[in-house]
Design an enzyme around this catalytic site. Structure first.
Site, PDB file in Angstrom:
ATOM      1  N   LYS A  67       0.844  -1.203   0.000  1.00 37.78           N
ATOM      2  CA  LYS A  67       0.000   0.000   0.000  1.00 37.78           C
ATOM      3  C   LYS A  67       0.882   1.256   0.000  1.00 37.78           C
ATOM      4  O   LYS A  67       0.631   2.208  -0.746  1.00 37.78           O
ATOM      5  CB  LYS A  67      -0.940  -0.015   1.210  1.00 37.78           C
ATOM      6  CG  LYS A  67      -2.054  -1.063   1.081  1.00 37.78           C
ATOM      7  CD  LYS A  67      -2.865  -1.264   2.355  1.00 37.78           C
ATOM      8  CE  LYS A  67      -3.865  -2.410   2.169  1.00 37.78           C
ATOM      9  NZ  LYS A  67      -4.658  -2.743   3.366  1.00 37.78           N
ATOM     10  N   GLN A 111      -4.819  -1.415   9.627  1.00 39.34           N
ATOM     11  CA  GLN A 111      -4.707  -2.747   9.028  1.00 39.34           C
ATOM     12  C   GLN A 111      -5.277  -3.801   9.976  1.00 39.34           C
ATOM     13  O   GLN A 111      -4.925  -3.861  11.155  1.00 39.34           O
ATOM     14  CB  GLN A 111      -3.226  -3.048   8.696  1.00 39.34           C
ATOM     15  CG  GLN A 111      -3.003  -4.338   7.925  1.00 39.34           C
ATOM     16  CD  GLN A 111      -3.607  -4.346   6.524  1.00 39.34           C
ATOM     17  OE1 GLN A 111      -3.760  -3.316   5.888  1.00 39.34           O
ATOM     18  NE2 GLN A 111      -3.983  -5.519   6.048  1.00 39.34           N
ATOM     19  N   ASP A 134     -11.339   2.955   4.084  1.00 40.56           N
ATOM     20  CA  ASP A 134     -11.604   1.513   4.062  1.00 40.56           C
ATOM     21  C   ASP A 134     -13.110   1.237   4.060  1.00 40.56           C
ATOM     22  O   ASP A 134     -13.527   0.108   3.807  1.00 40.56           O
ATOM     23  CB  ASP A 134     -11.000   0.858   5.317  1.00 40.56           C
ATOM     24  CG  ASP A 134      -9.801  -0.010   4.991  1.00 40.56           C
ATOM     25  OD1 ASP A 134      -9.721  -0.508   3.856  1.00 40.56           O
ATOM     26  OD2 ASP A 134      -8.966  -0.195   5.889  1.00 40.56           O
TER      27      ASP A 134
HETATM   28  N1  GUN Z   1      -7.056  -6.799   6.209  1.00 39.76           N
HETATM   29  C1  GUN Z   1      -7.395  -7.574   5.132  1.00 39.76           C
HETATM   30  N2  GUN Z   1      -7.971  -6.810   4.166  1.00 39.76           N
HETATM   31  C2  GUN Z   1      -7.994  -5.538   4.649  1.00 39.76           C
HETATM   32  C3  GUN Z   1      -8.464  -4.309   4.105  1.00 39.76           C
HETATM   33  O1  GUN Z   1      -8.999  -4.228   2.979  1.00 39.76           O
HETATM   34  N3  GUN Z   1      -8.305  -3.222   4.899  1.00 39.76           N
HETATM   35  C4  GUN Z   1      -7.742  -3.295   6.143  1.00 39.76           C
HETATM   36  N4  GUN Z   1      -7.653  -2.180   6.852  1.00 39.76           N
HETATM   37  N5  GUN Z   1      -7.309  -4.424   6.668  1.00 39.76           N
HETATM   38  C5  GUN Z   1      -7.424  -5.547   5.915  1.00 39.76           C
END
Ligand code: GUN
Length: 297
Positions: A67, A111, A134
């Site tokens: 990311k 995350q 998100d």
């Molecule tokens: N963990 C697995 N997929 C995601 C996601 O799309 N966003 C976040 N914040 N954590 C994750």
């Protein structure tokens, strides 16, 4: 005289099309990159993303690294708050509050999963809904269910972009969503319902998974069980979207679909890797830029 029927020696195999998430994600990243450049030139604005990463789960670290790299590629300002898994709830809340009040930050991402002792709901609810790129805050979840504009979780949003790109019409289709998580299954089902599909959500308590998948026009699976969807669970010509990313003991990455067998039967399928995965990151960039544009109107 007996009527002699001429039978084809082999059943004709369907022409299967691979949905190339990697190329589509690259195209979206290029588009985001040029919009960022324009924003900087014309208004001197740089989109900013803050990522909060807790603990040392290797998969989470790998995702966050990807990311951050993507942010750099498109010209975003990004910061990662790396915290040990012994951290307390209040310290995380304080960091979120700091990011909520930081004018350089347009998007905040925590995350997941979080360590056991942390209350995930409380953490997600502490994020300013206007910076919730998100789409996990109850405010954005509600907006999605109601069909209103807001932030939509990146993975299901990426799947919808793939349907759009490949001209896959969803109205009236029978879609089986396998998995009912807050991150993937539930928002996916809402998006599909908003697109006028007939949606069935299956999960670990579903009595007969095959009964649901085998009649579906479209199957979207994201549960983290390698090879869960087998060829006999898929009807000829179905569209199969694999959100699973599973690392096997030999180090290889596979999805939730038995790709080699299922791909022979379906009309469209996403590969793993190179399918939905890259789209998740592309949608995070899109959501962050959308936040910047909304906040700086
Ligand atoms: N963990 C697995 N997929 C995601 C996601 O799309 N966003 C976040 N914040 N954590 C994750």
């Amino acid at each position: 005289m007996a009527i002699c029927e001429v039978m084809p020696k082999h059943k004709k195999e369907m022409a299967m099309q691979l949905i190339d998430g990697k190329s589509l994600a690259n195209k979206i990243q290029e588009d985001v990159g040029s919009r960022v450049k324009k924003l900087k030139q014309e208004k001197n604005i740089v989109p900013g993303l803050a990522v909060i990463l807790i603990g040392d789960d290797p998969a989470s670290h790998a995702y966050v690294k990807m990311k951050a790299k993507a942010c750099e590629r498109v010209g975003f300002y990004s910061i990662t708050h790396n915290m040990p898994d012994t951290i307390g709830q209040e310290e995380i809340m304080a960091t979120i509050e700091m990011m909520n009040n930081n004018p350089r930050i347009d998007g905040i991402l925590v995350q997941l999963p979080l360590p056991q002792h942390i209350d995930t709901t409380k953490i997600l609810e502490a994020i300013d809904p206007k910076k919730d790129v998100d789409g996990f805050h109850a405010c954005n979840v509600g907006r999605l269910v109601a069909g209103m504009d807001g932030f939509v979780p990146c993975t299901p949003l990426g799947v919808m972009k793939m349907f759009e790109e490949y001209g896959i019409e969803l109205e009236g289709k029978d879609v089986c969503v396998v998995g009912a998580s807050n991150i993937v299954g539930k928002p996916m089902a809402s998006l599909l319902l908003n697109a006028n599909a007939t949606v069935t959500i299956t999960h670990i308590y579903t009595k007969d998974l095959k009964a649901h998948t085998s009649t579906a026009d479209v199957i979207v699976v994201g549960v983290g069980v390698p090879g869960l969807i087998k060829a006999d669970m898929v009807r000829d010509g179905a569209i199969v979207i694999d959100i699973g990313i599973n690392r096997l003991e030999d180090g290889s990455l596979v999805g939730d679909v038995d790709f080699s067998q299922v791909s022979k039967k379906c009309s469209y399928i996403t590969p793993v890797p190179g399918g939905v995965g890259p789209m998740t990151i592309a949608m995070l960039l899109e959501n962050t830029l959308k936040s910047t544009q909304k906040r700086t109107l």
